[in-house]
Design an enzyme around this catalytic site. Structure first.
Site, PDB file in Angstrom:
ATOM      1  N   GLU A 180       0.360  18.304  56.230  1.00 38.70           N
ATOM      2  CA  GLU A 180       0.490  18.552  57.672  1.00 38.70           C
ATOM      3  C   GLU A 180      -0.880  18.769  58.303  1.00 38.70           C
ATOM      4  O   GLU A 180      -1.102  18.429  59.462  1.00 38.70           O
ATOM      5  CB  GLU A 180       1.439  19.751  57.906  1.00 38.70           C
ATOM      6  CG  GLU A 180       2.880  19.347  57.616  1.00 38.70           C
ATOM      7  CD  GLU A 180       3.781  20.464  57.132  1.00 38.70           C
ATOM      8  OE1 GLU A 180       3.433  21.641  57.286  1.00 38.70           O
ATOM      9  OE2 GLU A 180       4.858  20.132  56.581  1.00 38.70           O
TER      10      GLU A 180
ATOM     11  N   GLY B 126      10.054  18.398  53.585  1.00 40.93           N
ATOM     12  CA  GLY B 126      10.938  18.782  54.682  1.00 40.93           C
ATOM     13  C   GLY B 126      12.003  17.752  54.993  1.00 40.93           C
ATOM     14  O   GLY B 126      12.642  17.814  56.048  1.00 40.93           O
TER      15      GLY B 126
HETATM   16  C1  PEP Z   1       5.480  22.240  51.697  1.00 38.19           C
HETATM   17  O1  PEP Z   1       5.399  22.856  52.715  1.00 38.19           O
HETATM   18  O2  PEP Z   1       4.471  22.127  51.007  1.00 38.19           O
HETATM   19  C2  PEP Z   1       6.772  21.681  51.294  1.00 38.19           C
HETATM   20  C3  PEP Z   1       6.845  21.072  50.143  1.00 38.19           C
HETATM   21  O3  PEP Z   1       7.833  21.828  52.151  1.00 38.19           O
HETATM   22  P1  PEP Z   1       9.385  21.574  51.814  1.00 38.19           P
HETATM   23  O4  PEP Z   1       9.687  22.330  50.541  1.00 38.19           O
HETATM   24  O5  PEP Z   1      10.123  22.104  52.997  1.00 38.19           O
HETATM   25  O6  PEP Z   1       9.577  20.107  51.623  1.00 38.19           O
END
Ligand code: PEP
Length: 254
Positions: free
Chosen positions: A97, A173
């Site tokens: 991100e 996500g």
């Molecule tokens: C992350 O934030 O690194 C992540 C893997 O998020 P999620 O588990 O929601 O996919």
């Protein structure tokens, strides 16, 4: 023997009081778990309160990002010295991100990595491919470049303490998880790249987590793979019971 490491990345979720309440609950629920290194990474503003709750416990705290300089005119940024002062031992660096929304490059990530090591913070360095890169079969090439550029000019003593999180971007996500076999292939490649940059003894010490929609249901299958040393967990770490079940993957292994 690499000790498994499970880290919660709360991203931009939880107020200070919600974060402190979660930490209080987790501290009690996980007080007897020593076979896994447990890390929680709250938003910056909650680090003070969470750090107080977790002081002298078996749960470590990490930040989600940092600047590479120790102080100076960098409005809105947080330095490694500030993180150490609040009790952080870990810092997530190069999350997809941050790479995607905030244009962080491998060069920026390399500066942060060097800085984290020099201030005694253990970096959790994130790497991973986009969906189109997986579909065009360039996953290994993409991840190799991220590893080589992100870890350029870092000595092997530092590398030994490193944590890498392999997080395919299409799995973050989205509810889609890489299969244990797919994740395992990339983990093995990361370890072989580290070995080529240093040596196999160094590479064998690096812990490589998987991240991407890990849940209490999927963690057991992933952790059975020899080269998967833990998980970086987003969504499923926001609820204390769900995160606890993930930490207890050992007990759910049959
Ligand atoms: C992350 O934030 O690194 C992540 C893997 O998020 P999620 O588990 O929601 O996919």
């Amino acid at each position: 023997m690499r000790k498994p490491i499970i880290a919660a990345n709360w991203k931009m979720n939880k107020t200070v009081s919600e974060a402190a309440e979660f930490a209080r609950e987790l501290k009690d629920l996980a007080k007897d778990i020593f076979s896994v290194e447990i890390v929680v990474c709250p938003p910056f503003i909650a680090l003070g309160a969470v750090g107080e709750v977790l002081r002298n416990t078996n749960i470590r705290m990490g930040a989600q990002n940092m600047h590479w300089e120790k102080s100076g005119a960098f409005t809105g940024e947080i330095s490694p010295v500030m993180l150490r002062d609040l009790g952080c031992r870990f810092v997530i660096i190069g999350h997809s991100e941050r790479r995607g929304y905030f244009q962080e490059t491998n060069k920026d990530i390399n500066k942060k990595m060097k800085s984290a090591f020099s201030f005694n913070l253990t970096p959790i360095m994130c790497v991973g491919e986009k969906l189109e890169e997986r579909e065009s079969k360039s996953t290994l090439k993409v991840v190799e470049k991220q590893i080589k550029e992100g870890l350029a000019e870092i000595g092997k003593e530092e590398i030994k303490s490193l944590v890498v999180a392999y997080e395919p971007i299409w799995a973050i996500g989205t509810g889609k998880t890489a299969t244990p076999a797919d994740a395992s292939e990339v983990h093995a490649h990361i370890r072989s790249v580290l070995s080529s940059m240093h040596d196999s003894e160094t590479a064998q010490q690096v812990r490589i987590q998987y991240g991407g929609s890990v849940t209490p249901e999927s963690v057991g299958g992933l952790m059975k793979e020899e080269g998967i040393d833990g998980a970086l967990v987003g969504g499923a770490s926001l609820n204390v019971n769900s995160f606890l079940k993930i930490i207890q993957f050992n007990n759910s292994r049959v």
